[in-house]
Design a protein around this motif. Structure first.
Motif, short mmCIF file in Angstrom:
data_model
loop_
_atom_site.label_atom_id
_atom_site.label_comp_id
_atom_site.label_asym_id
_atom_site.label_seq_id
_atom_site.Cartn_x
_atom_site.Cartn_y
_atom_site.Cartn_z
N ALA A 171 0.85 -1.20 0.00
CA ALA A 171 0.00 0.00 0.00
C ALA A 171 0.88 1.24 0.00
CB ALA A 171 -0.92 0.02 1.22
N GLY A 172 0.42 2.28 -0.67
CA GLY A 172 1.12 3.54 -0.65
C GLY A 172 1.40 4.08 -2.05
N PRO A 173 1.69 5.40 -2.12
CA PRO A 173 1.80 6.28 -0.96
C PRO A 173 0.43 6.59 -0.35
CG PRO A 173 1.99 7.54 -3.00
CD PRO A 173 1.96 6.09 -3.40
N LEU A 174 0.40 6.66 0.97
CA LEU A 174 -0.83 6.92 1.71
C LEU A 174 -0.79 8.33 2.30
CD1 LEU A 174 -1.08 3.54 3.66
CD2 LEU A 174 -2.28 4.17 1.56
N GLU A 175 -1.91 9.02 2.20
CA GLU A 175 -2.02 10.35 2.77
C GLU A 175 -2.17 10.25 4.28
OE1 GLU A 175 -5.42 13.82 2.85
OE2 GLU A 175 -4.93 12.92 0.91
N THR A 176 -1.38 10.97 5.02
CA THR A 176 -1.46 10.95 6.48
C THR A 176 -2.23 12.15 6.99
OG1 THR A 176 0.63 12.16 6.77
CG2 THR A 176 0.75 9.75 6.69
N THR A 177 -2.89 11.97 8.12
CA THR A 177 -3.54 13.06 8.84
C THR A 177 -2.81 13.29 10.14
OG1 THR A 177 -5.71 12.59 7.87
CG2 THR A 177 -5.69 13.86 9.91
N PHE A 178 -2.53 14.53 10.46
CA PHE A 178 -1.81 14.90 11.68
C PHE A 178 -2.83 15.24 12.76
CE2 PHE A 178 1.72 16.57 14.08
CZ PHE A 178 1.19 17.60 14.83
N SER A 179 -2.70 14.60 13.91
CA SER A 179 -3.59 14.88 15.04
C SER A 179 -2.76 15.48 16.17
CB SER A 179 -4.26 13.58 15.51
OG SER A 179 -5.26 13.85 16.46
N PRO A 180 -3.04 16.72 16.57
CA PRO A 180 -2.20 17.41 17.55
C PRO A 180 -2.19 16.73 18.91
CG PRO A 180 -3.66 18.94 16.42
CD PRO A 180 -4.13 17.56 16.07
N ALA A 181 -1.20 17.07 19.71
CA ALA A 181 -1.06 16.53 21.05
C ALA A 181 -2.21 16.98 21.94
CB ALA A 181 0.27 16.97 21.67
N VAL A 182 -2.56 16.13 22.89
CA VAL A 182 -3.55 16.46 23.92
C VAL A 182 -2.84 16.43 25.26
CG1 VAL A 182 -5.71 15.79 25.02
CG2 VAL A 182 -5.39 15.42 22.57
N ASP A 183 -2.81 17.56 25.94
CA ASP A 183 -2.19 17.67 27.26
C ASP A 183 -0.79 17.06 27.26
OD1 ASP A 183 -2.45 18.56 30.00
OD2 ASP A 183 -2.52 16.44 30.52
N THR A 184 -0.55 16.05 28.08
CA THR A 184 0.79 15.49 28.20
C THR A 184 1.08 14.39 27.19
OG1 THR A 184 -0.05 13.94 29.86
CG2 THR A 184 0.93 15.98 30.66
N GLY A 185 0.14 14.16 26.28
CA GLY A 185 0.38 13.18 25.23
C GLY A 185 1.27 13.76 24.15
N GLN A 186 1.33 13.11 23.02
CA GLN A 186 2.13 13.60 21.92
C GLN A 186 1.33 13.52 20.64
OE1 GLN A 186 5.34 10.57 22.17
NE2 GLN A 186 4.80 10.05 20.08
N PRO A 187 1.68 14.32 19.64
CA PRO A 187 0.93 14.27 18.38
C PRO A 187 1.14 12.94 17.69
CG PRO A 187 2.92 15.61 18.16
CD PRO A 187 2.77 15.30 19.62
N VAL A 188 0.15 12.56 16.89
CA VAL A 188 0.26 11.33 16.12
C VAL A 188 -0.21 11.59 14.69
CG1 VAL A 188 -0.06 9.81 18.10
CG2 VAL A 188 -2.05 10.51 16.77
N TYR A 189 0.20 10.71 13.82
CA TYR A 189 -0.28 10.68 12.45
C TYR A 189 -1.15 9.43 12.30
CZ TYR A 189 3.55 13.98 11.54
OH TYR A 189 4.41 15.04 11.56
N PHE A 190 -2.05 9.46 11.33
CA PHE A 190 -2.76 8.23 11.04
C PHE A 190 -3.12 8.16 9.57
CE2 PHE A 190 -6.18 11.16 12.29
CZ PHE A 190 -7.16 10.92 11.34
N VAL A 191 -3.29 6.92 9.11
CA VAL A 191 -3.72 6.67 7.74
C VAL A 191 -4.88 5.68 7.81
CG1 VAL A 191 -1.44 7.07 6.76
CG2 VAL A 191 -2.09 4.76 7.42
N ARG A 192 -5.57 5.53 6.71
CA ARG A 192 -6.65 4.54 6.61
C ARG A 192 -6.46 3.78 5.31
NH1 ARG A 192 -13.09 5.76 7.75
NH2 ARG A 192 -13.60 3.64 8.45
N THR A 193 -6.38 2.47 5.41
CA THR A 193 -6.10 1.66 4.22
C THR A 193 -6.67 0.27 4.40
OG1 THR A 193 -4.32 0.93 2.73
CG2 THR A 193 -3.88 0.82 5.09
#
Length: 328
Positions: free
Chosen positions: A115-137
């Motif tokens: 699979a790929g290239p896959l478009e990623t979505t950036f999800s900002p950090a929440v409080d003491t967590g960290q930002p993540v990216y995600f894809v759907r495939t």
């Protein structure tokens, strides 16, 4: 319809961060205040799969995935973090492109890109967590694969396990049947504001969330949809559990989800202390659902059947999409 939990349960070690699959985001303990805002899609220029770094190439980014397993099927979410070599988040300003490549585990297999290239979505950090990216495939095949994340000339990889749903590690302890979409939800009591069931704290979120009004076993008798979160904000050892509760609470209070019942269950029956956190007895519902890690989120239809499930990183966008599917 729903499955009933056993009348008794064994005290057992709760295997958080039990394998390489769950170790990726085990960076910081977390509480949870604040809420994620909407994510943005990455627009990194496309890379030909033939130009991907070799499977044995030394990466310049640290890709973190923290899910126990991924199930085969269509439109599966894959969430992950990306850190620099200094172990700091890559940041929203660095578009990330993703490929999924098979890890060859026998002479008959090749490291083919599936699979790929896959478009990623950036999800900002929440409080003491960290930002993540995600894809759907689509995940058509079982086996070991690697996420190949590219950010300009930098890259990193993370191995993931894709399994047939029937082979899921999450099993009902009473009959070893998998707890997967399409199966009946397991009826088990959870702590509420009216009945704490003897647990040391019904909610370690600060401030306490509003998802303890009804016990899970009661909710499954109502003929209403259920959104069920298993997580312990105060005693989580990853950067995702505290934010998962707060993010779901924010979605719950800001949206219109009809007659959906929202339930949060803590993980531990007794207050963890010292270095033996994983040996602390778990609450009845965690034991009944056979959860090997945390956090976990399940959506359950009005008929008592599991609609979807998610573990590890829980971006707001994914949780909201799951709830929209539940209430559509």
């Amino acid at each position: 319809m729903h499955r009933s939990s056993p009348s008794s349960w064994h005290r057992r070690s709760f295997l958080r961060v039990a394998s390489a699959a769950t170790a990726g985001l085990a960076l910081t303990a977390c509480g949870g205040e604040g809420a994620a805002t909407g994510g943005t899609a990455s627009e990194a220029p496309a890379t030909d799969s033939a130009d991907l770094p070799a499977p044995d190439a030394q990466g310049t980014l640290f890709v973190q995935q923290a899910s126990v397993e991924y199930l085969t099927g269509q439109d599966r979410y894959l969430a992950f973090g990306v850190l620099t070599t200094e172990m700091s988040p890559l940041g929203e300003d660095r578009p990330v492109q993703v490929y999924l490549r098979r890890i060859a585990t026998s002479p008959e297999e090749t490291a083919e890109v599936v699979a790929g290239p896959l478009e990623t979505t950036f999800s900002p950090a929440v409080d003491t967590g960290q930002p993540v990216y995600f894809v759907r495939t689509d995940l058509s095949d079982e086996g070991l694969f690697e996420i190949v994340a590219l950010a300009g000339e930098d890259f990193g990889t993370a191995a993931i396990q894709v399994v047939d749903p029937q082979d899921s590690r999450v099993k009902d302890p009473t009959d070893q049947s998998p707890v997967i979409p399409g199966t009946e939800a397991i009826s088990a009591p959870t702590a509420t504001v009216a009945d704490d069931r003897g647990v040391f704290d019904i909610c370690t979120q600060d401030p306490e969330c509003g998802m303890h009004e009804m016990s899970l076993d009661e909710a499954l008798q109502t003929g209403r949809p259920v959104a069920l979160m298993f997580a312990t904000p105060q005693f989580c050892q990853t950067a995702v559990c505290g934010p998962s509760v707060q993010t779901l609470e924010t979605i719950r209070t800001e949206g219109d989800w009809g007659d959906t019942i929202f339930i949060h269950s803590e993980i531990y029956a007794e207050e963890p202390s010292g270095t033996e956190v994983a040996a602390t007895p778990v609450v009845d519902a965690v034991a009944a659902w056979g959860l090997p890690t945390e956090p976990w989120f399940f959506t359950i239809g009005a008929d008592g059947v599991v609609v979807d499930r998610l573990d590890g990183p829980m971006p707001r966008e994914i949780l909201q999409a799951m709830l929209e599917d539940l209430t559509a």
